[in-house]
Design a protein around this motif. Structure first.
Motif, PDB file in Angstrom:
ATOM      1  N   CYS A 290      32.241  77.855  38.271  1.00  0.00           N
ATOM      2  CA  CYS A 290      31.430  79.273  39.054  1.00  0.00           C
ATOM      3  C   CYS A 290      30.310  78.920  39.674  1.00  0.00           C
ATOM      4  O   CYS A 290      29.641  78.321  39.570  1.00  0.00           O
ATOM      5  CB  CYS A 290      31.676  80.272  38.361  1.00  0.00           C
ATOM      6  N   PHE A 302      29.346  85.880  37.753  1.00  0.00           N
ATOM      7  CA  PHE A 302      29.267  84.904  36.812  1.00  0.00           C
ATOM      8  C   PHE A 302      29.997  85.535  35.918  1.00  0.00           C
ATOM      9  O   PHE A 302      30.328  85.009  34.537  1.00  0.00           O
ATOM     10  CB  PHE A 302      27.671  84.883  36.542  1.00  0.00           C
ATOM     11  N   ARG A 306      32.990  84.274  33.829  1.00  0.00           N
ATOM     12  CA  ARG A 306      32.562  83.907  32.130  1.00  0.00           C
ATOM     13  C   ARG A 306      33.269  84.751  31.155  1.00  0.00           C
ATOM     14  O   ARG A 306      33.697  84.675  30.332  1.00  0.00           O
ATOM     15  CB  ARG A 306      31.070  84.730  31.725  1.00  0.00           C
ATOM     16  N   THR A 307      33.637  85.917  31.338  1.00  0.00           N
ATOM     17  CA  THR A 307      34.840  86.934  30.144  1.00  0.00           C
ATOM     18  C   THR A 307      36.115  86.340  30.534  1.00  0.00           C
ATOM     19  O   THR A 307      36.692  86.790  29.718  1.00  0.00           O
ATOM     20  CB  THR A 307      34.362  88.601  31.201  1.00  0.00           C
ATOM     21  N   GLU A 310      35.960  82.746  28.653  1.00  0.00           N
ATOM     22  CA  GLU A 310      35.705  82.815  27.294  1.00  0.00           C
ATOM     23  C   GLU A 310      36.918  83.403  26.718  1.00  0.00           C
ATOM     24  O   GLU A 310      37.508  83.507  25.860  1.00  0.00           O
ATOM     25  CB  GLU A 310      34.532  84.529  26.851  1.00  0.00           C
ATOM     26  N   HIS A 316      33.444  76.561  30.197  1.00  0.00           N
ATOM     27  CA  HIS A 316      33.129  76.854  31.717  1.00  0.00           C
ATOM     28  C   HIS A 316      31.864  76.778  32.339  1.00  0.00           C
ATOM     29  O   HIS A 316      30.705  76.503  30.995  1.00  0.00           O
ATOM     30  CB  HIS A 316      33.064  78.748  31.629  1.00  0.00           C
ATOM     31  N   GLU A 318      28.540  76.829  34.785  1.00  0.00           N
ATOM     32  CA  GLU A 318      28.004  77.965  36.838  1.00  0.00           C
ATOM     33  C   GLU A 318      27.007  77.120  37.214  1.00  0.00           C
ATOM     34  O   GLU A 318      26.235  76.125  36.247  1.00  0.00           O
ATOM     35  CB  GLU A 318      27.256  79.301  35.329  1.00  0.00           C
TER      36      GLU A 318
END
Length: 631
Positions: A290, A302, A306-307, A310, A316, A318
Motif C-alpha cells: 500500500c 493505510f 492494514r486491517t 491482518e 504487508h 507500507e
C-alpha cells in the motif's frame, strides 16, 4: 513480461541493420533486465528484452520453430498456456519447454490467424512467418499491453513503447497538435492516434498483417460489446461471477517467481487478496503493498489496507512518500511515459512498483473493475438522472437547460451551472464532466496564438464521441458510458500508466478483472444490477460477499487521492514555476507560459484552485523533456 520491437521492410526489401535493432532494444532495456535476443534475416528483424517469469531457462526469445521458419517476439503472459499446451500435444505438437511463448508459437502453427481467439492473457506480440513472408502483429483483447506501429517508406516499424520506434530513421518525429489538444482536454490520447504523426497504437483485440507484395490488413478478432440479458436470476449471475473471477485469479497466480498484490483495502484489491489466500490454502508467502502521501489533507488508505492484510494474514508493506518524494516521482513518471498523460497518482504507482520489486517480480492489481462493474461514483449520478428522466417530461428538462444557459450567459450563474444543466439532457456530457480535466475556455486561454489558430476547427472530444456512438455500448445509457470508459479511459490512460510504471520498475502487473471472459460476463449483466442510486458494484459485491468484509463493502471509493492544491502552494510550486519559465522548446510553440504563470500565482495566493490544470501543463512540460531526450 518484456519489451518487443522490430522492422519489416516489405515495400523496399532494404536489409535491416543490426545496429537499428540494438538501439531499439537498448531503449526497452528497463522492460526486460533478464536477457536480450535478436532475429535478423534480410528485410525483417525482431528484438526482445526479457523479464523472466515463466520457465526461466527455456523461455528465451525471439523463439523459433524447429525448422526456424516461424519466429515470435512476445510481451506479456498467456495464462492458459498449460491447457493450450496439453491440447496442442494431443494434436501432435512437440513442446520442448515449459514456456507460454512456445505454446503461443505452436498455437499459430495449429490455428493460423485464428490463434489469438484461443489465448487468455495480456500480450503484444510479433510473429514472422518466413513461409508466407508475413509479419503478424497482435494486441490482447482488452489492450492491457501496448503496441505501437509506424508505416514508413520501407515498410513497418513496431514496438512496446514509442521511444523504441523513434530510434529508426523514417519514423515521424513531428508532434500531432490535434492529439495534444485531445490530451489537454481529457488527459490522454485516444487510440489509434498517438502524439506523434505517423505513429499509431494497435487497437485492443486487433491484428495487423504485413505481407510482401500486399497492402497491410487489419483484422479484429475480439470486440467488447454490452448486450444485457434481463432473463436471468440474480442468484445465477452471482454464481457465474464468483466462479469466473476465481478462475481468473487462479490462472494469474501461475508464476515461477515471487508474486504479491497491491492492496488499498477497497473492494477490488480486497477480493483479489482474499482469493489469492483461498487458492493457496493460506496467506503465507503472499506480500501486499500500500502506498500513500504524508501531506496535510491527504486521505491515505493505510488503516483500511492494514486491517484487511491482518485479517487475511498477509505479509504487508507500507510505503509513505513525503511531499517532495511524491512530486519527484510524479515528474519522473512524466518523462518515462511515451506519450503525455496527466494522472498525479503515476508517481505513487512508480514508487510502489520499485518498492515491491525488491522482493517480487509479479504483482496483481484491481485495475478494470470500476469500468466493467460500474465502480466510479459518477455512475450513481447517471442512475439518479435516468430515474429523474423517467418522471420529468423531456421538454421540462430542456426548458431548465435553456434557462440555466441564458442566466449563465448574463453572468447571473457560474459557467459550470450550464455544464451541469446540460447533463440532464445529453448523457455523453455527464461523461465529459468526469473525463475532461480542462474547461474548454480556460484551455484555449493558455494556448499560444499559433496553437489556437491551428485548432480553430478542431473538436477535441470527437474521438470520445465516436466511441460513444458506435453501438458497442448497447441499448442502456449507462452501459454506453461504460463502453466508452473501457475503450478510452481504461486503455489509453489507466492501462498505459500501469504498463509504463510497472515496466519502469521491471515488475509485471497482472489484472484479473480484465480476464476477457470476466469482462464478457460483465457486459451481459444489466446496468441496474451493477449500480443503484446509493451504491456501486452492487452485484459484484453480492457475488463475492464471502471474501468481502462488510466494512469494506460499505466504504466509499477513494482511489489515489492527491492534494495538488497544497503541493503547488509549497516547494513543489517553486519547481513548477522554474519549469514554466524555462520550458522545453516543444511546448514553447504550444503554450502561453505567461498565462500559466499568472494562474500559478493566483493559485499560490489562494485566489482559486488551479491545481489540476497546473499539474496537467507541468506534466506536459516534463514529458516534452523526455521526448526531446530520445529524439
Amino acid at each position: 513480461m518484456c519489451g518487443i520491437a522490430g522492422l519489416f521492410n516489405f515495400r523496399s526489401a532494404a536489409p535491416v541493420e543490426q545496429e537499428s535493432l540494438a538501439e531499439m532494444a537498448r531503449r526497452l532495456a528497463h522492460r526486460g533486465p533478464d536477457g536480450e535476443g535478436f532475429f535478423l534475416d534480410g528485410d525483417v528483424g525482431l528484438c526482445h528484452r526479457r523479464l523472466a517469469v515463466i520457465d526461466l531457462e527455456g523461455g528465451r526469445q525471439p523463439m523459433a520453430t524447429p525448422d526456424e521458419q516461424v519466429w515470435i517476439s512476445y510481451n506479456g503472459e498467456v495464462y492458459n498456456y498449460v491447457e493450450l499446451g496439453e491440447e496442442l500435444v494431443a494434436r501432435g505438437h512437440r513442446l520442448t519447454t515449459h514456456s507460454d511463448t512456445e505454446v503461443v508459437l505452436h498455437a499459430y502453427l495449429e490455428w493460423g490467424l485464428a490463434f489469438p481467439e484461443r489465448l487468455n492473457g495480456m500480450f503484444a506480440l510479433a510473429i514472422w512467418d518466413a513461409r508466407e513472408k508475413r509479419l503478424v502483429l497482435c494486441r490482447d483483447h482488452m489492450g492491457i499491453k501496448p503496441l505501437y506501429v509506424a508505416k514508413t517508406a520501407d515498410g513497418v516499424v513496431f514496438g512496446s513503447e514509442l521511444k523504441a520506434l523513434r530510434a529508426i530513421p523514417g519514423v515521424g518525429v513531428e508532434l500531432d497538435r490535434l492529439a495534444l489538444d485531445e490530451f489537454m482536454t481529457s488527459g490522454y490520447v485516444v487510440h489509434p492516434r498517438t502524439v506523434v504523426k505517423g505513429v499509431e497504437k494497435v487497437a485492443p483485440g486487433t491484428m495487423q498483417i504485413f505481407q510482401r507484395g500486399k497492402e497491410p490488413v487489419e483484422r479484429r478478432y475480439w470486440q467488447l460489446a454490452f448486450r444485457p440479458d434481463h432473463r436471468r436470476r440474480v442468484a445465477d449471475w452471482c454464481e457465474e461471477i464468483e466462479a469466473t473471477f476465481t478462475e481468473a485469479v487462479r490462472m494469474q497466480l501461475r508464476s515461477d517467481v515471487p508474486l504479491g498484490t497491491l492492496l488499498s483495502g477497497g473492494v477490488d484489491s480486497t477480493v483479489i487478496a482474499a482469493t489469492m489466500a483461498e487458492l493457496r490454502g493460506g496467506a503465507e508467502g503472499i506480500d501486499s503493498y500500500c502506498v500513500g502521501i504524508d501531506v496535510p489533507g491527504a486521505r491515505n488508505e493505510f488503516v483500511h489496507a492494514r486491517t484487511v492484510a491482518e485479517g487475511l494474514g498477509l505479509t504487508h508493506h507500507e510505503l509513505v512518500l513525503s511531499s517532495e518524494q511524491f512530486g519527484d516521482h510524479m515528474l519522473e513518471a512524466a518523462t518515462i511515459m511515451g506519450e503525455p498523460l496527466v494522472e498525479p497518482m503515476v508517481g505513487q504507482l512508480l514508487a510502489v512498483c520499485r518498492h515491491a520489486r525488491r522482493r517480487l517480480t509479479v504483482m496483481l492489481s484491481g485495475e478494470g473493475a470500476d469500468e466493467t462493474w460500474f465502480g466510479y461514483p459518477t455512475y450513481r449520478l447517471h442512475n439518479r438522472i435516468e430515474r429523474l428522466q423517467k418522471v420529468v417530461p423531456r421538454r421540462v428538462l430542456q426548458l431548465v437547460d435553456r434557462s440555466v444557459h441564458a442566466l449563465a450567459a448574463r453572468h447571473l450563474l457560474p459557467p459550470k451551472a450550464a455544464k451541469h444543466a446540460a447533463t440532464l439532457i445529453e448523457p455523453l456530457e455527464r461523461r465529459y464532466l468526469g473525463l475532461s480535466y480542462f474547461d474548454l475556455g480556460l484551455k484555449a486561454s493558455i494556448y499560444s496564438p499559433e496553437m489556437r489558430h491551428h485548432l480553430r476547427d478542431h473538436d477535441s472530444r470527437e474521438a470520445l464521441r465516436r466511441l460513444y456512438e458506435d453501438g458497442v455500448g448497447g441499448p442502456e445509457v449507462m452501459s454506453r458510458m461504460a463502453a466508452l470508459d473501457c475503450r478510452a479511459w481504461l486503455v489509453d490512460n489507466t492501462l498505459m500508466r500501469s504498463d509504463h510504471m510497472s515496466m519502469a520498475a521491471s515488475l509485471e502487473l497482472r489484472v484479473p478483472f480484465l480476464d476477457h471472459r470476466l469482462v464478457a460476463l460483465a457486459t451481459r449483466v444489466p446496468a441496474g444490477l451493477k449500480v443503484h442510486a446509493r451504491e456501486q458494484k452492487v452485484i459484484l459485491k453480492r457475488a463475492l460477499a464471502a471474501r468481502l468484509p462488510e466494512a469494506v463493502a460499505r466504504r466509499p471509493k477513494v482511489g489515489f487521492p492527491t492534494p495538488l492544491a497544497q503541493l503547488f502552494r509549497g516547494s513543489f510550486g517553486d519547481k513548477a514555476e522554474e519549469r514554466f519559465r524555462n520550458a522545453p522548446e516543444i511546448t514553447r510553440a504550444l503554450i502561453d507560459h505567461d498565462e500559466v504563470l499568472r494562474l500559478l500565482a493566483r493559485h499560490r495566493e489562494g485566489r482559486g484552485d488551479w491545481g489540476m490544470v497546473l499539474c496537467q501543463v507541468l506534466m506536459l512540460e516534463y514529458w516534452a523533456q523526455g521526448f526531446e531526450a530520445t529524439t
